[in-house]
Enzyme design. Structure first.
Site, short mmCIF file in Angstrom:
data_model
loop_
_atom_site.label_atom_id
_atom_site.label_comp_id
_atom_site.label_asym_id
_atom_site.label_seq_id
_atom_site.Cartn_x
_atom_site.Cartn_y
_atom_site.Cartn_z
N GLU A 147 0.55 10.78 -4.94
CA GLU A 147 -0.49 9.91 -5.50
C GLU A 147 0.10 8.99 -6.56
O GLU A 147 0.90 9.41 -7.39
CB GLU A 147 -1.59 10.79 -6.11
CG GLU A 147 -2.69 10.03 -6.79
CD GLU A 147 -3.65 10.96 -7.53
OE1 GLU A 147 -4.73 10.49 -7.94
OE2 GLU A 147 -3.34 12.16 -7.71
N LYS A 183 -9.99 6.45 -1.78
CA LYS A 183 -10.48 7.77 -2.17
C LYS A 183 -12.00 7.85 -2.02
O LYS A 183 -12.72 6.90 -2.36
CB LYS A 183 -10.06 8.08 -3.61
CG LYS A 183 -10.13 9.55 -3.98
CD LYS A 183 -9.47 9.82 -5.33
CE LYS A 183 -9.42 11.31 -5.63
NZ LYS A 183 -8.81 11.60 -6.95
N CYS A 197 -5.58 14.27 -3.94
CA CYS A 197 -5.73 15.24 -5.03
C CYS A 197 -7.08 15.94 -5.02
O CYS A 197 -7.36 16.73 -4.13
CB CYS A 197 -5.47 14.54 -6.37
SG CYS A 197 -5.14 15.69 -7.72
#
Length: 410
Positions: A238, A293, A345
């Site tokens: 990331e 995301k 994540c």
């Protein structure tokens, strides 16, 4: 005499609550310190459930306070990177109070059966969108299965053990022997040669302008080495490129060129229509795919509060920065004919990212754990990924900055 008895009672309640919290979080710290024992984890998990169902209401609430701290103290670590280090310990204390309040609501009706049901249901409660408190995680490294149905059965058997009198009570746990599981090695392979270089860039150095050129050069060198080693795919963590990548024309051209020889997965910020996204870039055969995301980190990437409070908090604590925006649904990447679900994540620990998998058996997760290390956060995250990998029968390739890379199989 009354005050002495009261002080003794309070001390006993604190001790019982503290010990219960220790048992309830032991599975995290055992894995963190590389103590692997399924038997020990099984016994500690069962005893923690027993304690939670038998201690008095005050001890139960105190157990909630310490559980919140033992599981989530690491959240306070990230505030130093916003020049808010003075908030670290107040935040940790508030986390403890928050879970004490949650545990208090679990004992509004102070009956064992109600508490057992509340313990089962609490993993469906996500305060301000934070969903990392799942009691059945205690079973992930044990001999017992940890689906919702099995967790309900285990709580029911512990409840029976408590309520049945005499010798018969020891018959209550016997059904546990029928659900004991000992998984063998799961054999599955993409058939791809995948490079996952280990990165350990400290968070305080990651976004320094003086380090930018070296960071980019190092990343490009990792890709070149993966090409030399004839890998099919390289996965970088990331925000591995600490820039708004799609606005960096020269760098984009270099990555697109290299993708003619290898598929490249890399995390970076993406800018579109005056909005910023935490994104994964997939460079393939000179083309680009973007996965934005879907689930943001509460208070880290978005403020899950009414807009007037969002504006106030961003202005006072984050120098006027705006929240990231989200995609409406997860993205799958096709790499050499194989589908990989993308997750960044925190969202890899959300049910939402696992929806509509269809024939997708693999997931690529990228993380930057340097926000929280050194702490138990990477360990808890790994246990959560084991939980979801098993639940959805998916193999997870986890590329991380700040803690060890790994592959989780169902």
């Amino acid at each position: 005499m009354f005050l002495v008895k009261r002080a003794y009672s309070n001390k006993t309640n604190i001790i019982k609550g503290f010990i219960t919290a220790l048992f309830l979080c032991s599975f995290i710290y055992l894995e963190h310190y590389a103590i692997f024992s399924k038997l020990l984890n099984t016994l500690l998990a069962l005893f923690s459930f027993y304690m939670l169902l038998t201690i008095n209401k005050k001890s139960f609430v105190i157990a909630g306070f310490f559980t919140g701290i033992f599981w989530f103290y690491w959240i306070g670590n990230s505030f130093q990177y916003y020049d808010l280090a003075y908030l670290k310990y107040p935040i940790i204390f508030c986390i403890g109070l928050g879970y004490a309040l949650l545990f208090y609501f679990m004992t509004i009706v102070d009956k064992t059966i109600y508490r057992a049901v509340a313990l089962f249901l609490v993993s469906f409660v996500h305060p301000v969108g934070f969903n990392w408190f799942i009691p059945e995680l205690t079973l992930v490294n044990s001999y017992l299965p940890y689906s919702k149905a099995h967790f309900a059965l285990i709580l029911a058997l512990v409840y029976m053990f408590i309520k049945i009198n005499g010798f018969k009570r020891f018959l209550a746990p016997l059904p546990l022997l029928l659900i004991v599981t000992s998984q063998g090695t799961y054999i599955d392979s993409t058939g791809l040669k995948i490079s996952m270089p280990q990165l350990n860039t400290p968070q305080e150095q990651k976004w320094l302008k003086n380090n930018l050129a070296k960071t980019i050069d190092d990343n490009l060198l990792l890709i070149d080495n993966a090409i030399i080693e004839k890998n099919d795919l390289i996965i970088l963590p990331e925000t591995v490129f600490p820039v708004v990548l799609n606005t960096e024309e020269f760098l984009m051209e270099a990555l697109l060129k290299k993708s003619e020889e290898i598929d490249i997965i890399a995390g970076a910020i993406y800018y579109e229509d005056k909005n910023y996204y935490n994104a994964t870039y997939h460079f393939k055969n000179g083309n680009l795919n973007i996965a934005k995301k879907v689930v943001l980190v509460p208070f880290g990437e978005e403020i899950p509060l009414p807009q007037f409070l969002v504006d106030f908090i961003n202005e006072k604590f984050y120098n006027g920065a705006q929240d990231y925006k989200t995609a409406s649904k997860p993205t799958d990447f096709n790499i050499k004919g194989i589908n990989f679900r993308n997750a960044i994540c925190y969202e890899a620990t959300s049910e939402k990212i696992y929806q509509n998998l269809k024939d997708t058996k693999y997931m690529i997760v990228t993380s930057n754990n340097a926000w929280f290390t050194p702490s138990i956060e990477p360990t808890l995250q790994k246990i959560l990924l084991k939980y979801y990998a098993n639940k959805y029968a998916i193999t997870i390739f986890h590329s991380i900055n700040g803690s060890e890379n790994y592959i989780v199989r169902p």
